[in-house]
Design a protein around this motif. Structure first.
Motif, mmCIF file in Angstrom:
data_model
loop_
_atom_site.group_PDB
_atom_site.id
_atom_site.type_symbol
_atom_site.label_atom_id
_atom_site.label_comp_id
_atom_site.label_asym_id
_atom_site.label_seq_id
_atom_site.Cartn_x
_atom_site.Cartn_y
_atom_site.Cartn_z
ATOM 1 N N ASN A 86 0.861 -1.186 0.000
ATOM 2 C CA ASN A 86 0.000 0.000 0.000
ATOM 3 C C ASN A 86 0.894 1.231 0.000
ATOM 4 O OD1 ASN A 86 0.816 0.392 2.763
ATOM 5 N ND2 ASN A 86 -0.761 -1.083 3.369
ATOM 6 N N LEU A 87 0.306 2.392 -0.063
ATOM 7 C CA LEU A 87 1.091 3.629 -0.131
ATOM 8 C C LEU A 87 1.918 3.834 1.134
ATOM 9 C CD1 LEU A 87 1.763 6.178 -1.752
ATOM 10 C CD2 LEU A 87 -0.198 7.298 -0.665
ATOM 11 N N ALA A 88 1.392 3.374 2.282
ATOM 12 C CA ALA A 88 2.103 3.559 3.546
ATOM 13 C C ALA A 88 3.447 2.851 3.560
ATOM 14 C CB ALA A 88 1.244 3.058 4.714
ATOM 15 N N ARG A 89 3.549 1.727 2.825
ATOM 16 C CA ARG A 89 4.819 1.013 2.777
ATOM 17 C C ARG A 89 5.845 1.738 1.916
ATOM 18 N NH1 ARG A 89 5.365 -3.851 5.768
ATOM 19 N NH2 ARG A 89 3.454 -3.829 7.008
ATOM 20 N N VAL A 90 5.392 2.602 1.030
ATOM 21 C CA VAL A 90 6.323 3.395 0.223
ATOM 22 C C VAL A 90 6.707 4.652 0.986
ATOM 23 C CG1 VAL A 90 6.690 4.578 -1.969
ATOM 24 C CG2 VAL A 90 5.296 2.502 -1.887
ATOM 25 N N THR A 91 5.712 5.409 1.435
ATOM 26 C CA THR A 91 5.970 6.600 2.242
ATOM 27 C C THR A 91 4.710 7.003 2.987
ATOM 28 O OG1 THR A 91 6.597 8.941 2.200
ATOM 29 C CG2 THR A 91 5.494 8.092 0.247
#
Length: 504
Positions: A86-91
């Protein structure tokens, strides 16, 4: 555009993975392996080619080499999509999230999650949906951090250890949530306190412990700075001090006012008693006040001459047995086991003569460069050639980093070798990119102005250096010199060498 049309746009994807806290209590490595397996399953099912970017260590948003490499390759058009859990794992950083989304939209790159939801950021609905997801992620992240901070404060007030890895000589009992003494290491701590009280310097204490076979918690040799931190730490007299820093550590944190510290006495087992701790710290304070005579007086070459063998600064002092004549002393640095550096010294007057000669040569070189700058065609060609060479070096550096990653994945090199070599490449790349940016932005007029200003400093020195001395002469030299590297190993057949680092 429907899902099938979006999928048809994708040929090559970047898979991004990184460690994160796990709410279910699973080991981080196990969770990461599951995520990796799931994402590879998705690309295989869709017949996409892929490259994996995986942070091998958990880290903050601003300190992720694989993320930086990913962004670089996205900018160069390597990928059609980014696939992550998900986006949280990228930033999930407030400032970085919109920058990452803007990069995807600018390069027309799709974002794909592990549920196979595909976001096309050119579509306003997808942009808003992913932006809202980023907002929720940031809110959740800040909430978790606030809860962790509160938990650490509460633990500190109860006298429990909450400061991460325990100090050298102590271990953490997870069952009882208490600190325990590691007797073997604690013996080294007691020896350090005793030697400081006996007026032995921290560098020599480090050497003594290293010779006895002691190593730090990271299995490294002790340094004088490590001994200093041991003596200053209240934990060894049984105090737990928390909430001292605002930030992650001493390097990127800020010391809070002392009244905000949380101090619990008798909260940890004592390795030394309070009287011993106080005596050792008073001894450190006394040594700090006793400054050698050579350090009290600033000479023309103070802090300028660096040892070309070990990097330490050569001191400048007076030889009492030679009518107080000034000399650049031989390097006195010792390695962790007490072996002295082999770089020799030189008479101060001879060193100054050599330096003045090099400055005169540098002046001639600048005059030639100014003449070349005024010849526009020649200058433009030279600048273009420099830019071309820098770009070639940057390309080679990035290629070398890709090869390192492949060597690690194929187990051709150890993780330590990978980490050391990768960090070196990252530093080199940063310097090359800064140089390229500076060269690209420099106009002909800027270059002429800069060289004339540098020439004025050289002229001012050459006209007046014999009229001034001490701190004033040192200041003049340091206005156009960063350092001078001196290489003169004892008993070497090679002649001594000087390397100048100019402030151009």
């Amino acid at each position: 555009m429907n899902l099938l049309e979006l999928k048809s746009r994708i040929k090559h994807v970047a898979i991004y993975l990184r460690k994160s806290r796990n709410k279910e209590g699973e080991e981080t490595e196990e969770t990461l392996a599951k995520h990796r397996e799931r994402l590879i399953e998705i690309v295989n099912k869709n017949n996409w080619s892929y490259e994996i970017f995986q942070e091998v260590e958990s880290s903050m948003d601003e300190n992720r080499p694989q993320y930086q490499r990913l962004k670089s390759k996205l900018s160069e058009g390597f990928f059609d999509g980014v696939l992550s859990v998900n986006l949280a794992r990228v930033t999930r950083d407030d400032a970085e999230t919109p920058r990452f989304m803007n990069l995807l939209r600018q390069e027309d790159i799709l974002f794909i999650t592990d549920s196979e939801r595909i976001y096309d950021l050119e579509v306003q609905e997808d942009w808003q949906a992913l932006k809202f997801t980023g907002f929720v992620n940031n809110w959740e992240y800040e909430n978790i951090k606030a809860q962790l901070r509160k938990g650490k404060k509460d633990s500190a007030k109860m006298g429990r250890w909450s400061n991460g890895v325990p100090n050298y000589g102590l271990s953490y009992n997870r069952l009882d949530k208490t600190l325990e003494i590691d007797e073997e290491k604690a013996e080294a701590v007691r020896m350090a306190f005793e030697m400081v009280i006996n007026n032995i310097g921290v560098d020599n204490i480090a050497i003594a412990l290293n010779k006895l076979g002691y190593k730090t918690n990271r299995n490294c040799y002790f340094s004088g700075h490590a001994i200093y931190r041991i003596i200053r730490s209240e934990i060894y007299k049984g105090w737990i001090v928390s909430n001292r820093l605002k930030g992650r550590n001493l390097y990127d944190g800020k010391l809070r006012p002392k009244e905000q510290w949380i101090i619990r006495k008798n909260a940890a087992p004592q390795i030394v008693d309070e009287k011993t701790w106080l005596m050792a710290n008073e001894a450190l304070d006394r040594r700090k006040l006793l400054s050698p005579r050579g350090k009290q007086q600033k000479h023309a070459l103070s802090n300028l001459i660096k040892c070309g063998l070990c990097g330490r600064t050569h001191t400048v002092s007076r030889k009492r047995d030679r009518n107080d004549a000034l000399a650049v002393q031989a390097c006195r640095k010792k390695d962790p086991l007490g072996n002295k550096c082999n770089n020799s010294g030189i008479k101060y007057d001879i060193m100054m003569e050599i330096i003045v000669e090099h400055i005169q040569e540098k002046r001639k070189e600048i005059l030639v460069q100014l003449q070349q700058v005024n010849e526009e065609e020649q200058t433009d060609n030279l600048k273009s050639l420099k830019i071309k060479k820098l770009r070639e070096q940057i390309k080679k550096n990035k290629k070398a980093q890709e090869i390192l990653q492949l060597q690690l994945e194929e187990e051709l090199i150890s993780f330590k070798e990978f980490k050391d070599r990768r960090n070196q490449r990252i530093f080199e790349l940063d310097d090359l990119e800064k140089e390229l940016a500076q060269l690209s932005d420099t106009t002909k007029e800027d270059e002429i102005k800069s060289k004339k200003s540098f020439l004025d400093k050289l002229d001012n020195f050459l006209e007046n250096w014999y009229l001034i001395e001490g701190a004033d002469l040192n200041q003049e030299l340091m206005s156009f010199l960063n350092k001078i590297i001196w290489v003169a190993p004892r008993n070497s057949k090679e002649p001594p060498k000087l390397v100048f680092d100019w402030r151009e």
